[in-house]
Scaffold this active site. Structure first.
Site, PDB file in Angstrom:
ATOM      1  N   CYS A 400       0.838  -1.199   0.000  1.00  0.00           N
ATOM      2  CA  CYS A 400       0.000   0.000   0.000  1.00  0.00           C
ATOM      3  C   CYS A 400       0.873   1.250   0.000  1.00  0.00           C
ATOM      4  CB  CYS A 400      -0.982  -0.050   1.175  1.00  0.00           C
ATOM      5  SG  CYS A 400      -2.407   0.992   0.905  1.00  0.00           S
ATOM      6  N   HIS A 527      -3.569  -4.893   0.633  1.00  0.00           N
ATOM      7  CA  HIS A 527      -2.841  -5.446   1.795  1.00  0.00           C
ATOM      8  C   HIS A 527      -2.947  -6.968   1.768  1.00  0.00           C
ATOM      9  CE1 HIS A 527      -2.274  -1.725   4.238  1.00  0.00           C
ATOM     10  NE2 HIS A 527      -3.277  -1.300   3.492  1.00  0.00           N
ATOM     11  N   GLU A 529      -1.477  -9.147   3.399  1.00  0.00           N
ATOM     12  CA  GLU A 529      -1.289  -9.814   4.694  1.00  0.00           C
ATOM     13  C   GLU A 529      -2.607 -10.242   5.343  1.00  0.00           C
ATOM     14  OE1 GLU A 529      -0.348  -6.738   3.995  1.00  0.00           O
ATOM     15  OE2 GLU A 529      -0.986  -5.286   5.508  1.00  0.00           O
TER      16      GLU A 529
HETATM   17  N1  GLN Z   1      -1.830   6.701   3.105  1.00  0.00           N
HETATM   18  C1  GLN Z   1      -1.934   5.980   1.891  1.00  0.00           C
HETATM   19  C2  GLN Z   1      -3.318   6.079   1.268  1.00  0.00           C
HETATM   20  O1  GLN Z   1      -4.252   6.480   1.930  1.00  0.00           O
HETATM   21  C3  GLN Z   1      -1.589   4.512   2.113  1.00  0.00           C
HETATM   22  C4  GLN Z   1      -2.595   3.782   2.911  1.00  0.00           C
HETATM   23  C5  GLN Z   1      -2.119   2.471   3.421  1.00  0.00           C
HETATM   24  O2  GLN Z   1      -0.931   2.183   3.388  1.00  0.00           O
HETATM   25  N2  GLN Z   1      -3.031   1.666   3.944  1.00  0.00           N
HETATM   26  O3  GLN Z   1      -3.486   5.770   0.117  1.00  0.00           O
END
Ligand code: GLN
Length: 553
Positions: A400, A527, A529
């Protein structure tokens, strides 16, 4: 439906979630379909707006629910997929009751904690317990319900009262109460002290709940004298006073509980058969023993450059996914936590020792991971970590935010786009490499990100990450973000070698990146994970581990 209700006393952080998930495993080993519910007494609708400092990781479900990290424990231990409704909070309960009141559902009545709030909780539990969760579409046979917080807290009182009444609603023969407590050790001979447990059970009984079983967290196994004393003072048969002493790894917990007759007691009291052979438990034992055996194995060092590095709960699912992958490559996993702000140029001036230490660790690691995150703190250090991994052929996984920083780094250092940044960190950056997604709310923070499982089709026939996913034509993974790679820059970035090999269904939004000519330089906007399981590690994490130990990916 059989309900096992798990409460906790003395202090938080006793491992109530692991005890409850382990009980779930034991029920599953007896052939029952098991689901789980977590009750959190706080007033937030969900933990989505809380900082990891407050609450640890925010776990994300298929349906986009942002929930307590214990739901992650349940999903991993029971191999189920839960819904946002499996996490009940005071906020959600009151929200529902107030909506009903406005609609006129309680017309003529004064709406009160008892019975309206307590009834809402009971109806919710009964309804959600029946939602199929193991992918076979069948209604579960048993539900483990964990009550957050410790008994006696003001805010958990309506939940306790609801659960007290619940046994009469669904029949006492279908409800089993487990209370998890602490047995501290004092003095030179290490005497096991029972008074805190006596007190918390007294509190629980004062609220009308008599526990059927006590799970006693302690350093060493409970001695017989302690067991007898707890039994006598807490009105629980000695056989149901269970020792949950420290074990070598958490997969040993179900085995330890089973060995003390916990499954037997549950089957007798709740009236289900205990089959002579229980393959689920045998598989657990194999897993637990394999994990123990890795203590002797060669190490693999993964540097995680994050910003809550002294707070491992903030990255719980990341840790689990790394562990699951390390079991697969049969290495002893060592996570080197690097405070990413120690890697940047400012730290070189302001705190040279920390800066040098952080770089030493990064350079010594076999692989680098930049996890998800929000906010500007530590960003420049994460960008440095991505640069280091890209330039030195060190395996890298960006999750992300980790994909976003790798993109920013590539724009700055390969494309020469000076000051490239995300508009999250610099609104009027001259080169916006990462931008706010158009559909996201600018006024409301709770539950408004791009959340939950979305399909990501692969666009490239042969690439590492697709092979890791077994050649699938698309993946279904879970998201939680507000920003994305700037669609206007994609062509330019890709022509320099960093390919977005998976995009969303519109074909516009970047989801998976992979750098050609590098052992493993991968990022995912989702994500991965959250869907990793012991025995079924998440493919991008497995790729990182394989590349880090020198295996072909
Ligand atoms: N802050 C970034 C976004 O909002 C990444 C978010 C995250 O890593 N979950 O896109």
């Amino acid at each position: 439906m059989k309900y096992v209700i798990v409460s906790g006393g003395v202090l938080s952080g006793l491992g109530k979630g692991v005890s409850a998930s382990s009980i779930g495993v034991l029920l599953k080993s007896a052939g029952l379909r098991v689901t789980a519910i977590k009750c959190d007494p706080y007033v937030n609708i969900d933990p989505g707006t809380m900082s990891p400092f407050e609450h640890g990781e925010v776990f994300v479900l298929d349906d986009g629910g942002e929930v307590d990290l214990d739901l992650g424990n349940y999903e991993r231990f029971l191999d189920v997929c839960l819904t946002r409704e499996n996490n009940i909070t005071t906020g959600k309960v009151y929200d529902n009751v107030i909506r009903k009141e406005r609609k006129g559902d309680y017309l003529g009545k004064t709406v009160q904690v008892i019975p309206h709030i307590t009834n809402e909780i009971q109806e919710w539990i009964e309804r959600v317990a029946h939602i199929p969760s193991d992918g076979n579409g069948k209604v579960p046979d048993a539900c483990v319900i964990e009550l957050g917080g410790t008994v006696g807290d003001i805010e958990s009182a309506p939940f306790i009262e609801a659960l007290r009444q619940f046994q009469f609603r669904v029949g006492q023969e279908n409800v089993f109460f487990v209370h998890v407590s602490l047995i501290p050790v004092m003095g030179p001979v290490g005497e096991q002290k029972t008074k805190p447990t006596q007190n918390t059970v007294k509190d629980l009984r004062g609220l009308g709940i008599t526990p059927d079983m006590l799970i006693c967290r302690s350093k060493n196994p409970l001695v017989e004298e302690t067991r007898q004393k707890i039994s006598a003072f807490c009105h629980v048969p000695p056989g149901a006073v269970v020792s949950a002493h420290d074990v070598s790894n958490i997969y040993q917990v179900p085995i330890m509980l089973d060995a003390q007759g916990v499954t037997q007691i549950l089957s007798e009291r709740l009236g289900f058969e205990l089959p002579p052979k229980r393959p689920v438990l045998e598989d657990w034992k194999k897993l637990a023993d394999h994990v123990d055996s890795l203590e002797e194995a060669d190490e693999v060092h993964i540097a995680v450059a994050g910003k809550y590095t002294d707070l491992s709960d903030a990255y719980l699912s990341v840790i689990k996914a790394l562990q699951h992958s390390s079991f697969e490559v049969s290495r002893k996993l060592v996570i080197d936590w690097i405070e990413s702000s120690d890697l940047d140029d400012e730290a070189a001036e302001a705190k040279p020792d920390a800066h040098a230490g952080a770089w030493r660790e990064l350079r010594a690691a076999d692989g680098v991971l930049v996890p998800g995150g929000f906010g500007i703190r530590g960003i420049e250090g994460k960008i440095k970590a991505a640069e280091y991994a890209r330039e030195n052929g060190v395996p890298y996984l960006g999750v992300c935010l980790g994909l976003q920083v790798a993109t920013i780094e590539f724009c700055r250092n390969v494309l020469g786009l000076e000051g490239a940044n995300s508009t999250e960190f610099e609104e009027d950056t001259p080169n916006p490499a990462v931008v706010f997604m158009p559909e996201i709310s600018k006024t409301h923070m709770g539950g408004t990100m791009r959340l939950g499982t979305k399909p990501t089709p692969f666009l490239v026939d042969d690439c590492k990450i697709r092979r890791l996913y077994g050649g699938a034509d698309h993946v279904d993974e879970r998201h939680r973000h507000r920003y994305e790679v700037n669609p206007d820059l994609i062509e330019q970035i890709e022509s320099a070698g960093l390919k977005y090999v998976g995009k969303d269904e519109t074909g516009e939004r970047c989801e998976i990146m992979e750098l050609g000519g590098h052992p493993y330089f991968v990022g995912t906007q989702y994500h991965p994970e959250f869907k990793s399981r012991p025995g079924k590690p998440s493919p991008p994490y497995l790729g990182l581990l394989k590349a880090s130990v020198g295996m072909e990916v």
